[in-house]
Design a protein around this motif. Structure first.
Motif, mmCIF file in Angstrom:
data_model
loop_
_atom_site.group_PDB
_atom_site.id
_atom_site.type_symbol
_atom_site.label_atom_id
_atom_site.label_comp_id
_atom_site.label_asym_id
_atom_site.label_seq_id
_atom_site.Cartn_x
_atom_site.Cartn_y
_atom_site.Cartn_z
ATOM 1 N N GLY A 1 0.831 -1.206 0.000
ATOM 2 C CA GLY A 1 0.000 0.000 0.000
ATOM 3 C C GLY A 1 0.859 1.247 0.000
ATOM 4 N N LEU A 2 1.919 1.199 0.798
ATOM 5 C CA LEU A 2 2.825 2.343 0.881
ATOM 6 C C LEU A 2 3.489 2.598 -0.479
ATOM 7 C CD1 LEU A 2 3.430 3.980 3.447
ATOM 8 C CD2 LEU A 2 5.675 2.924 3.450
ATOM 9 N N LEU A 3 3.952 1.502 -1.093
ATOM 10 C CA LEU A 3 4.597 1.619 -2.409
ATOM 11 C C LEU A 3 3.615 2.160 -3.440
ATOM 12 C CD1 LEU A 3 6.759 -1.601 -2.817
ATOM 13 C CD2 LEU A 3 7.517 0.756 -2.624
ATOM 14 N N LEU A 4 2.396 1.577 -3.425
ATOM 15 C CA LEU A 4 1.376 1.965 -4.396
ATOM 16 C C LEU A 4 0.992 3.427 -4.238
ATOM 17 C CD1 LEU A 4 -0.450 0.521 -6.534
ATOM 18 C CD2 LEU A 4 -2.226 0.534 -4.804
ATOM 19 N N SER A 5 0.738 3.811 -2.964
ATOM 20 C CA SER A 5 0.316 5.189 -2.751
ATOM 21 C C SER A 5 1.437 6.153 -3.116
ATOM 22 C CB SER A 5 -0.141 5.405 -1.316
ATOM 23 O OG SER A 5 0.908 5.125 -0.455
ATOM 24 N N ARG A 6 2.683 5.748 -2.860
ATOM 25 C CA ARG A 6 3.810 6.615 -3.248
ATOM 26 C C ARG A 6 3.830 6.786 -4.757
ATOM 27 N NH1 ARG A 6 8.236 5.822 0.870
ATOM 28 N NH2 ARG A 6 7.409 7.163 2.496
ATOM 29 N N SER A 7 3.603 5.647 -5.488
ATOM 30 C CA SER A 7 3.696 5.720 -6.948
ATOM 31 C C SER A 7 2.563 6.574 -7.514
ATOM 32 C CB SER A 7 3.676 4.325 -7.568
ATOM 33 O OG SER A 7 2.377 3.803 -7.490
ATOM 34 N N VAL A 8 1.428 6.675 -6.793
ATOM 35 C CA VAL A 8 0.333 7.516 -7.275
ATOM 36 C C VAL A 8 0.530 8.957 -6.801
ATOM 37 C CG1 VAL A 8 -2.153 7.914 -7.098
ATOM 38 C CG2 VAL A 8 -1.294 5.601 -7.333
ATOM 39 N N VAL A 9 0.973 9.070 -5.559
ATOM 40 C CA VAL A 9 1.054 10.400 -4.948
ATOM 41 C C VAL A 9 2.212 11.228 -5.526
ATOM 42 C CG1 VAL A 9 1.491 11.574 -2.764
ATOM 43 C CG2 VAL A 9 -0.076 9.665 -2.845
ATOM 44 N N ARG A 10 3.330 10.558 -5.799
ATOM 45 C CA ARG A 10 4.496 11.306 -6.275
ATOM 46 C C ARG A 10 4.199 12.142 -7.530
ATOM 47 N NH1 ARG A 10 8.887 8.352 -9.001
ATOM 48 N NH2 ARG A 10 7.291 8.770 -10.495
ATOM 49 N N PRO A 11 3.588 11.529 -8.593
ATOM 50 C CA PRO A 11 3.276 12.358 -9.759
ATOM 51 C C PRO A 11 2.307 13.491 -9.446
ATOM 52 C CG PRO A 11 2.914 10.028 -10.241
ATOM 53 C CD PRO A 11 3.271 10.109 -8.805
ATOM 54 N N ILE A 12 1.356 13.238 -8.516
ATOM 55 C CA ILE A 12 0.405 14.306 -8.177
ATOM 56 C C ILE A 12 1.135 15.469 -7.516
ATOM 57 C CG2 ILE A 12 -1.593 14.895 -6.728
ATOM 58 C CD1 ILE A 12 -2.660 12.096 -7.280
ATOM 59 N N LEU A 13 2.085 15.122 -6.636
ATOM 60 C CA LEU A 13 2.863 16.193 -5.977
ATOM 61 C C LEU A 13 3.700 16.956 -7.004
ATOM 62 C CD1 LEU A 13 3.981 14.325 -2.749
ATOM 63 C CD2 LEU A 13 2.227 16.071 -2.960
ATOM 64 N N ASP A 14 4.232 16.203 -7.994
ATOM 65 C CA ASP A 14 5.007 16.859 -9.068
ATOM 66 C C ASP A 14 4.129 17.843 -9.830
ATOM 67 O OD1 ASP A 14 7.193 15.486 -8.395
ATOM 68 O OD2 ASP A 14 7.169 14.072 -10.077
ATOM 69 N N VAL A 15 2.879 17.391 -10.106
ATOM 70 C CA VAL A 15 1.952 18.259 -10.848
ATOM 71 C C VAL A 15 1.673 19.520 -10.042
ATOM 72 C CG1 VAL A 15 -0.435 18.462 -11.644
ATOM 73 C CG2 VAL A 15 0.846 16.396 -12.149
#
Ligand code: ADP
Length: 457
Positions: A175-189
């Motif tokens: 879950g941590l890995l998955l949420s990081r992979s989704v959250v990171r691009p959103i933070l970049d945006v």
């Protein structure tokens, strides 16, 4: 950890715990029921097989033999007389189990199996009557305690709990890995949009993959691209406007200050005044063109279309332009094949034609013929303005629709053009749902063709 990561993690864990609890409860129930049914089934079978033996030899020896076979710590066999008296037992001494079995045989002769409890231990009792012909010889009762079943279920419970904890641990990691992979691009945006909001239009995001997040990244990059283009074209436009305004203003200032000299001769003053009037007209034209373009850009210009006779309209325009043609020494011809009717905005059509004819005059170098021609072709009406002037090369043709573009700046400025006319014409043709095309050969001439949709039959 970011709030969105925590939200994701808790959601995943919540779903996981719910799933595990449901799965554990259901599988535990299924296994428990299975074990109990299995035990009951075995017990009944055992009672039946003892009955079969006793049916054949119902004597003391056989009864004793059966009691010996079943002398196990976890199960007990009793044989009762039809009155419920004990005939034999696999237990050597009296036990409370005997009275439970005896009471059951006496009180519920027809019941095959029951569950009971003795000093905290769960029991299962199964019985079977021994018939020989029509006479009842007795009843076999087999008892087993469920300690082994309970022990097995307890260890199963432990295993399920361990497996659940293990699954939760793995799920948290994933879950941590998955949420990081989704959250990171959103933070970049978010970061990139922050840069764009501050006016830094050069930032770009790294595009990776083909999923919805990659699409979001692409869209942000496109937005940055458009903003950057918009900014640079705005800068370019403003610098063009400033440049275009400077020339006539410089003329006006210079000649006006010359006029301030009280000793200036009348002829000279006359000449200067004419230049000042010309430059004022040019300035006026430039401002008008800029206003038109800005209104076109903002979609403020709405067409007032009416059905008109093209012949009449073109005749009127040609008449208007005749004196100028004569003054410049250029021939102006109108050729129109048949009566044509068109649905257009008269004022805007006039503006289009004036721009094209004006250009034809300007770039004809005072010779040749300018021909205006109109004809119907399939679903279109074509209006053509052809001159025999200086013409343009292909490279020049590719750019003439750009704002402020002039083939040769000094030449065009001398002839009075601003470089906005054709942009306006193209825009106005688009508003009419038509188009404009151009063909030109250097030193031979240029032909502009306007294509209007022909909706009137
Ligand atoms: P301008 O006001 O400078 O004429 P336009 O947008 O109308 O601006 O035209 C853009 C440029 O295209 C002109 O500066 C000129 O160099 C070229 N051009 C337009 N019409 C003609 C023509 N009939 N013959 C030759 N060149 C032309």
């Amino acid at each position: 950890m970011h709030r969105i990561t925590i939200k994701w993690l808790f959601t995943i864990l919540g779903i996981m715990i719910l799933g595990l609890v449901l799965l554990g409860t259901v599988s535990y129930q299924v296994i428990t029921t299975h074990y109990q049914s299995y035990t009951k089934f075995n017990l009944i079978n055992q009672a039946v097989s003892f009955t079969e033996i006793l049916k054949v030899d119902f004597d003391r020896k056989t009864l004793q033999h059966i009691a010996e076979i079943e002398a196990k710590p976890s199960s007990t066999v009793f044989v009762f007389s039809p009155q419920g008296d004990l005939l034999t037992s696999s237990q050597t001494s009296y036990s409370p189990l005997l009275s439970i079995a005896q009471n059951w045989v006496r009180q519920h002769p027809n019941q095959k199996v029951i569950e009971s409890e003795l000093e905290g231990t769960r029991l299962i009792l199964a019985k079977n009557p021994i018939h020989r012909g029509k006479s009842l010889l007795g009843t076999v009762v087999v008892v087993t305690d469920l300690t082994w079943v309970d022990n097995t279920l307890q260890s199963l419970q432990g295993m399920l709990l361990l497996a659940g904890l293990g699954a939760l641990l793995v799920a948290s990691g994933l879950g941590l890995l998955l949420s990081r992979s989704v959250v990171r691009p959103i933070l970049d945006v978010i970061q990139t949009i922050g840069h764009l909001a501050k006016g830094n239009y050069e930032v770009r995001m790294y595009e990776e993959g083909k999923d919805e997040l990659a699409l979001l990244t692409q869209q942000v990059n496109q937005l940055a691209e458009s903003l950057s283009y918009y900014q640079s074209s705005r800068r370019e436009f403003l610098s063009h406007v400033a440049h275009e305004l400077r020339t006539p203003i410089t003329y006006l200032k210079g000649y006006a200050s010359l006029l301030q000299n009280p000793q200036i001769q009348h002829d000279r003053a006359q000449k200067l005044t004419t230049i000042i009037v010309d430059q004022s007209n040019r300035l006026d034209q430039l401002v008008n063109d800029l206003m038109t373009l800005s209104r076109l850009d903002e979609g403020q210009i709405k067409l007032k279309k009416v059905k008109v006779s093209l012949r009449q309209l073109l005749e009127k325009i040609t008449e208007e332009m005749k004196p100028r043609a004569e003054q410049l020494g250029v021939k102006l011809d109108l050729s129109i094949s048949s009566p044509l009717y068109l649905s257009i905005d008269i004022q805007r059509f006039h503006q289009i034609m004036m721009n094209l004819i004006d250009n034809a005059f300007r770039y004809s170098n005072g010779k040749g013929t300018i021909t205006i021609h109109a004809q119907k072709k399939l679903k279109e009406i074509i209006v053509q303005v052809k001159d025999e002037g200086i013409g343009m090369t292909q490279k020049e043709l590719d750019r003439i629709w750009e704002r402020f573009y002039r083939v040769e700046k000094s030449r065009s400025r001398h002839t009075g053009g601003s470089g906005l006319g054709l942009s306006i014409v193209k825009h106005l043709m688009k508003l009419h749902k038509g188009r404009i095309e151009v063909k030109s050969t250097p030193n031979e001439g240029t032909t502009f063709r306007l294509y209007f949709p022909n909706h009137i039959r």
